[in-house]
Design a protein around this motif. Structure first.
Motif, short mmCIF file in Angstrom:
data_model
loop_
_atom_site.label_atom_id
_atom_site.label_comp_id
_atom_site.label_asym_id
_atom_site.label_seq_id
_atom_site.Cartn_x
_atom_site.Cartn_y
_atom_site.Cartn_z
N ASN A 12 64.99 53.47 53.63
CA ASN A 12 65.01 52.82 54.94
C ASN A 12 65.92 53.56 55.89
O ASN A 12 65.60 53.73 57.06
N ASP A 13 67.06 53.99 55.42
CA ASP A 13 68.02 54.65 56.27
C ASP A 13 67.53 56.01 56.73
O ASP A 13 67.81 56.45 57.83
N ILE A 14 66.75 56.68 55.89
CA ILE A 14 66.30 58.03 56.20
C ILE A 14 65.04 58.02 57.04
O ILE A 14 64.90 58.75 57.99
N ASN A 15 64.11 57.19 56.66
CA ASN A 15 62.79 57.25 57.26
C ASN A 15 62.63 56.17 58.32
O ASN A 15 63.55 55.84 59.03
N THR A 16 61.48 55.61 58.39
CA THR A 16 61.12 54.68 59.46
C THR A 16 61.55 53.26 59.19
O THR A 16 61.33 52.40 60.01
N GLY A 17 62.14 53.01 58.04
CA GLY A 17 62.48 51.65 57.67
C GLY A 17 61.42 51.03 56.79
O GLY A 17 61.56 49.92 56.32
N ASP A 18 60.35 51.74 56.54
CA ASP A 18 59.26 51.23 55.71
C ASP A 18 59.16 52.08 54.45
O ASP A 18 58.69 53.21 54.49
N PRO A 19 59.63 51.54 53.30
CA PRO A 19 59.61 52.33 52.07
C PRO A 19 58.21 52.81 51.68
O PRO A 19 58.07 53.81 51.00
N SER A 20 57.16 52.12 52.12
CA SER A 20 55.81 52.55 51.77
C SER A 20 55.41 53.84 52.47
O SER A 20 54.44 54.47 52.11
N LYS A 21 56.18 54.24 53.50
CA LYS A 21 55.88 55.48 54.23
C LYS A 21 56.78 56.63 53.81
O LYS A 21 56.85 57.65 54.48
N ALA A 22 57.49 56.47 52.71
CA ALA A 22 58.39 57.52 52.23
C ALA A 22 57.60 58.76 51.83
O ALA A 22 56.53 58.65 51.24
N ASN A 23 58.15 59.93 52.17
CA ASN A 23 57.48 61.16 51.74
C ASN A 23 57.83 61.45 50.29
O ASN A 23 58.66 60.78 49.68
N SER A 24 57.18 62.45 49.71
CA SER A 24 57.35 62.71 48.28
C SER A 24 58.78 63.09 47.93
O SER A 24 59.27 62.73 46.85
N ALA A 25 59.49 63.79 48.81
CA ALA A 25 60.88 64.15 48.53
C ALA A 25 61.74 62.88 48.48
O ALA A 25 62.60 62.75 47.60
N GLU A 26 61.51 61.96 49.39
CA GLU A 26 62.27 60.70 49.38
C GLU A 26 62.04 59.93 48.09
O GLU A 26 62.97 59.39 47.50
N VAL A 27 60.80 59.90 47.67
CA VAL A 27 60.47 59.18 46.44
C VAL A 27 61.17 59.83 45.25
O VAL A 27 61.77 59.15 44.41
N THR A 79 70.95 63.86 54.62
CA THR A 79 70.97 65.01 55.52
C THR A 79 69.92 66.03 55.11
O THR A 79 69.21 66.58 55.96
N LEU A 80 69.79 66.27 53.82
CA LEU A 80 68.79 67.22 53.32
C LEU A 80 67.38 66.75 53.70
O LEU A 80 66.56 67.55 54.13
N LEU A 81 67.11 65.48 53.55
CA LEU A 81 65.80 64.94 53.93
C LEU A 81 65.55 65.07 55.42
O LEU A 81 64.44 65.39 55.85
N LYS A 82 66.57 64.83 56.22
CA LYS A 82 66.41 64.94 57.68
C LYS A 82 66.15 66.39 58.09
O LYS A 82 65.36 66.65 58.98
N GLU A 83 66.82 67.32 57.42
CA GLU A 83 66.68 68.74 57.78
C GLU A 83 65.43 69.39 57.20
O GLU A 83 64.86 70.28 57.82
N ARG A 84 65.02 68.97 56.01
CA ARG A 84 63.92 69.66 55.32
C ARG A 84 62.68 68.81 55.12
O ARG A 84 61.65 69.34 54.70
N GLY A 85 62.73 67.51 55.32
CA GLY A 85 61.56 66.66 55.15
C GLY A 85 60.95 66.81 53.78
O GLY A 85 61.62 66.71 52.77
N GLU A 86 59.64 67.07 53.75
CA GLU A 86 58.90 67.21 52.48
C GLU A 86 59.47 68.31 51.59
O GLU A 86 59.33 68.27 50.38
N ASP A 87 60.10 69.32 52.19
CA ASP A 87 60.64 70.45 51.42
C ASP A 87 62.02 70.17 50.84
O ASP A 87 62.59 71.03 50.16
#
Length: 126
Positions: A12-27, A79-87
């Motif tokens: 929630n803190d990293i993405n849109t607030g919706d865990p169902s929209k988490a990218n693969s790196a977040e998961v 921070t890593l997720l914000k800077e690199r997203g899926e990567d």
């Protein structure tokens, strides 16, 4: 229950607030959060990522401002997720390899054919 809360907190803190929209790196990060918090050394990883140009000095400071080791790891992952997203996940794996942390990689990285095996298993259920 706390692990579920913490996982949702990070997503929630990293993405849109919706865990169902988490990218693969977040998961992948949230699935391995407890292990990462226990095994990672934030200062070594932050230095490595800064040397590689992934993090700036400002990132370094905000990550290391965490009051506990676990908070520093969560700051690092966010921070890593914000800077690199899926990567982000592959960036973490690459840095762990450079730091000789193969034991952590072995614990968090699925075997190369696990996706194929899962697909075959699901096909058998149909």
């Amino acid at each position: 229950m706390f692990c579920v809360f913490l996982k949702n907190f990070i997503v929630n803190d990293i993405n849109t607030g919706d865990p169902s929209k988490a990218n693969s790196a977040e998961v992948k990060f949230t699935e391995n959060l407890s292990l990462l918090e226990e095994e990672l050394e934030p200062s070594l990883l932050v230095s490595n990522l800064q040397r590689k140009g992934v993090f700036t000095e400002g990132h370094n400071k905000s990550i290391m401002d965490g009051k506990s080791r676990k908070e520093k790891i969560r700051n690092l992952l966010k921070t890593l997720l914000k800077e690199r997203g899926e990567d982000a996940y592959e960036t973490l794996i690459s840095s762990l390899k450079e730091l000789g942390k193969d034991n952590i990689i072995d614990k968090i990285k699925p075997p190369p054919n696990s996706h194929q095996e899962a697909g075959q298993f699901l096909a058998q259920l149909s």
